[in-house]
Each structure stands twice: as structure tokens, then as C-alpha cells.
Design a protein around this motif. Sequence first.
Motif, PDB file in Angstrom:
ATOM      1  N   MET A 163       0.820  -1.199   0.000  1.00 50.65           N
ATOM      2  CA  MET A 163       0.000   0.000   0.000  1.00 50.65           C
ATOM      3  C   MET A 163       0.860   1.257   0.000  1.00 50.65           C
ATOM      4  N   ASN A 164       1.955   1.201   0.775  1.00 46.09           N
ATOM      5  CA  ASN A 164       2.855   2.338   0.834  1.00 46.09           C
ATOM      6  C   ASN A 164       3.518   2.604  -0.505  1.00 46.09           C
ATOM      7  N   GLY A 165       3.861   1.561  -1.256  1.00 46.56           N
ATOM      8  CA  GLY A 165       4.491   1.696  -2.575  1.00 46.56           C
ATOM      9  C   GLY A 165       3.557   2.373  -3.566  1.00 46.56           C
ATOM     10  N   ASN A 166       2.266   2.067  -3.503  1.00 40.68           N
ATOM     11  CA  ASN A 166       1.298   2.696  -4.408  1.00 40.68           C
ATOM     12  C   ASN A 166       1.167   4.192  -4.137  1.00 40.68           C
ATOM     13  N   LEU A 167       1.236   4.581  -2.880  1.00 40.07           N
ATOM     14  CA  LEU A 167       1.115   5.988  -2.522  1.00 40.07           C
ATOM     15  C   LEU A 167       2.318   6.778  -3.048  1.00 40.07           C
ATOM     16  N   VAL A 168       3.516   6.214  -2.918  1.00 41.32           N
ATOM     17  CA  VAL A 168       4.724   6.884  -3.406  1.00 41.32           C
ATOM     18  C   VAL A 168       4.667   7.012  -4.926  1.00 41.32           C
ATOM     19  N   GLU A 169       4.262   5.949  -5.612  1.00 40.22           N
ATOM     20  CA  GLU A 169       4.159   5.991  -7.076  1.00 40.22           C
ATOM     21  C   GLU A 169       3.120   7.011  -7.524  1.00 40.22           C
ATOM     22  N   THR A 170       2.040   7.115  -6.811  1.00 41.82           N
ATOM     23  CA  THR A 170       0.993   8.078  -7.142  1.00 41.82           C
ATOM     24  C   THR A 170       1.504   9.514  -6.965  1.00 41.82           C
ATOM     25  N   LEU A 171       2.229   9.762  -5.872  1.00 41.33           N
ATOM     26  CA  LEU A 171       2.781  11.104  -5.641  1.00 41.33           C
ATOM     27  C   LEU A 171       3.811  11.479  -6.703  1.00 41.33           C
ATOM     28  N   ILE A 172       4.664  10.539  -7.082  1.00 47.02           N
ATOM     29  CA  ILE A 172       5.654  10.805  -8.120  1.00 47.02           C
ATOM     30  C   ILE A 172       4.955  11.087  -9.451  1.00 47.02           C
ATOM     31  N   GLY A 173       3.933  10.328  -9.773  1.00 49.04           N
ATOM     32  CA  GLY A 173       3.167  10.567 -11.000  1.00 49.04           C
ATOM     33  C   GLY A 173       2.508  11.938 -10.994  1.00 49.04           C
ATOM     34  N   ALA A 174       1.981  12.352  -9.842  1.00 50.93           N
ATOM     35  CA  ALA A 174       1.346  13.670  -9.734  1.00 50.93           C
ATOM     36  C   ALA A 174       2.372  14.783  -9.948  1.00 50.93           C
ATOM     37  N   VAL A 175       3.566  14.628  -9.393  1.00 52.47           N
ATOM     38  CA  VAL A 175       4.617  15.632  -9.567  1.00 52.47           C
ATOM     39  C   VAL A 175       5.028  15.714 -11.035  1.00 52.47           C
ATOM     40  N   VAL A 176       5.160  14.560 -11.688  1.00 50.62           N
ATOM     41  CA  VAL A 176       5.520  14.550 -13.109  1.00 50.62           C
ATOM     42  C   VAL A 176       4.460  15.261 -13.935  1.00 50.62           C
ATOM     43  N   LEU A 177       3.195  14.995 -13.681  1.00 53.50           N
ATOM     44  CA  LEU A 177       2.112  15.664 -14.406  1.00 53.50           C
ATOM     45  C   LEU A 177       2.089  17.165 -14.133  1.00 53.50           C
ATOM     46  N   LEU A 178       2.379  17.564 -12.910  1.00 53.12           N
ATOM     47  CA  LEU A 178       2.420  18.979 -12.560  1.00 53.12           C
ATOM     48  C   LEU A 178       3.550  19.697 -13.306  1.00 53.12           C
ATOM     49  N   VAL A 179       4.730  19.087 -13.344  1.00 50.35           N
ATOM     50  CA  VAL A 179       5.858  19.674 -14.067  1.00 50.35           C
ATOM     51  C   VAL A 179       5.568  19.738 -15.563  1.00 50.35           C
ATOM     52  N   ALA A 180       4.975  18.691 -16.123  1.00 44.95           N
ATOM     53  CA  ALA A 180       4.627  18.690 -17.542  1.00 44.95           C
ATOM     54  C   ALA A 180       3.608  19.786 -17.849  1.00 44.95           C
ATOM     55  N   GLY A 181       2.635  19.969 -16.975  1.00 43.88           N
ATOM     56  CA  GLY A 181       1.650  21.035 -17.147  1.00 43.88           C
ATOM     57  C   GLY A 181       2.294  22.414 -17.107  1.00 43.88           C
ATOM     58  N   PHE A 182       3.267  22.583 -16.209  1.00 41.53           N
ATOM     59  CA  PHE A 182       3.990  23.859 -16.130  1.00 41.53           C
ATOM     60  C   PHE A 182       4.723  24.146 -17.434  1.00 41.53           C
ATOM     61  N   PHE A 183       5.413  23.142 -17.979  1.00 47.91           N
ATOM     62  CA  PHE A 183       6.138  23.341 -19.235  1.00 47.91           C
ATOM     63  C   PHE A 183       5.197  23.636 -20.396  1.00 47.91           C
ATOM     64  N   LEU A 184       4.057  22.981 -20.447  1.00 46.11           N
ATOM     65  CA  LEU A 184       3.079  23.264 -21.503  1.00 46.11           C
ATOM     66  C   LEU A 184       2.553  24.696 -21.398  1.00 46.11           C
ATOM     67  N   ALA A 185       2.239  25.140 -20.175  1.00 37.88           N
ATOM     68  CA  ALA A 185       1.743  26.497 -19.986  1.00 37.88           C
ATOM     69  C   ALA A 185       2.818  27.522 -20.359  1.00 37.88           C
ATOM     70  N   PHE A 186       4.061  27.249 -20.001  1.00 42.18           N
ATOM     71  CA  PHE A 186       5.168  28.142 -20.331  1.00 42.18           C
ATOM     72  C   PHE A 186       5.351  28.234 -21.841  1.00 42.18           C
ATOM     73  N   ALA A 187       5.327  27.096 -22.526  1.00 40.65           N
ATOM     74  CA  ALA A 187       5.487  27.082 -23.983  1.00 40.65           C
ATOM     75  C   ALA A 187       4.319  27.792 -24.663  1.00 40.65           C
ATOM     76  N   TYR A 188       3.132  27.643 -24.145  1.00 39.15           N
ATOM     77  CA  TYR A 188       1.944  28.266 -24.722  1.00 39.15           C
ATOM     78  C   TYR A 188       2.006  29.782 -24.610  1.00 39.15           C
ATOM     79  N   THR A 189       2.462  30.289 -23.471  1.00 36.49           N
ATOM     80  CA  THR A 189       2.475  31.744 -23.283  1.00 36.49           C
ATOM     81  C   THR A 189       3.658  32.406 -23.973  1.00 36.49           C
ATOM     82  N   THR A 190       4.815  31.770 -24.006  1.00 34.23           N
ATOM     83  CA  THR A 190       5.984  32.399 -24.630  1.00 34.23           C
ATOM     84  C   THR A 190       6.054  32.165 -26.125  1.00 34.23           C
ATOM     85  N   GLY A 191       5.345  31.187 -26.634  1.00 30.66           N
ATOM     86  CA  GLY A 191       5.388  30.883 -28.059  1.00 30.66           C
ATOM     87  C   GLY A 191       4.499  31.775 -28.900  1.00 30.66           C
ATOM     88  N   GLY A 192       3.733  32.646 -28.286  1.00 35.31           N
ATOM     89  CA  GLY A 192       2.869  33.542 -29.042  1.00 35.31           C
ATOM     90  C   GLY A 192       1.676  32.829 -29.656  1.00 35.31           C
TER      91      GLY A 192
END
Length: 171
Positions: free
Chosen positions: A1-30
Motif C-alpha cells: 500500500m505504501n508503494g502505491n502511494l509513493v508511485e501516485t505522488l511521483i506521478g502527480a509531480v511529473v504531471l504537474l511539471v509537464a503542465g507547467f512546461f506546456l503552460a510556459f510554452a503556450y504563453t511564450t510561443g505567441g
Amino acid sequence: MNGNLVETLIGAVVLLVAGFFLAFAYTTGGVGGGRVTGYELQARFNRADGLVNGGDVRLSGIKIGTVTKQALDPKTYDAIVTFSVDSRYQLPEDSAVKIASEGLLGGNFISVEPGGSDAMLKPGAEVKFTQGSVNLMDLIGQAIFSATGAGGNGKDKPAGETELSPLPKAN
């Protein structure tokens, strides 16, 4: 159960970082909204190599517009480039535009040199003073051929003189 929670948190962080990069590219790319309205101008060039729709129009290195359309005049074979300029910037009638390069591997853009006239270009007007793009490969080829003396008489030897002269035979 503990392993699933860690994997879920890591996945959430990866999605958050990917979302940040997409938003950055969208705003700076015109790509996004917030486009400033402008007016269109046209210019005729003998060459428009490397210029693309959506390319920059710059004045003093600052982007003031974009290339919107390119066409070929069927009678003169000139490249007719239409570009928009931010309405905050009024260009004098005697302004000059040229197609400049960002470097050896970079793309081309339109560089605007403002004139000194008191009259300003009106929307839809044609810029009269233009300079087309320079083919860098042709320039490099000319420099190589002139340095090696190929393709013509080099400056390093007088006309009619050969590089090697035959040696006299020994008796």
C-alpha cells in the motif's frame, strides 16, 4: 500500500511539471490569446529565402509584428511579403525593410529600419525600400573559391604564369 502511494505522488509531480512546461510554452510561443491588433504592410523582395509565415518582424531587435502571407508576382517574379505591425508602432513612409538572418543555423526575419519622414505608412501600404535575403551557401562558396584561386585568376600569381615550371634536363 505504501508503494502505491509513493508511485501516485511521483506521478502527480511529473504531471504537474509537464503542465507547467506546456503552460510556459503556450504563453511564450505567441500561440495563445492576448494578440495585439495591428495593421498590414507589404514589401517586394527579389529573394525571400528562409522567411516563413509567422516569422518575426523586428525593429531594433524587438519583435513588433509577424509575417502573415507570401506570394509570387507572376509578371516580375518578385516575392510579395505581407506582414502585420503592432498598431502601437507607426512607421515613417521612407522606412526600409530587409530580410536578415539570425545566424548560420537560425531562421530569417524581417528587419525594419525606420526612416525620417514625418508622414507615416498607412495600413495596406507597400514599403518601397527593400533588400532581399542573402544566400549564405553562395557566399561561403564564393569565399572558398576565391581563397583557393579556383574559378579564376587568383591574386597570388600573375596572369599567364603557371605554378610549376619544368626543370631543365641534366646532360
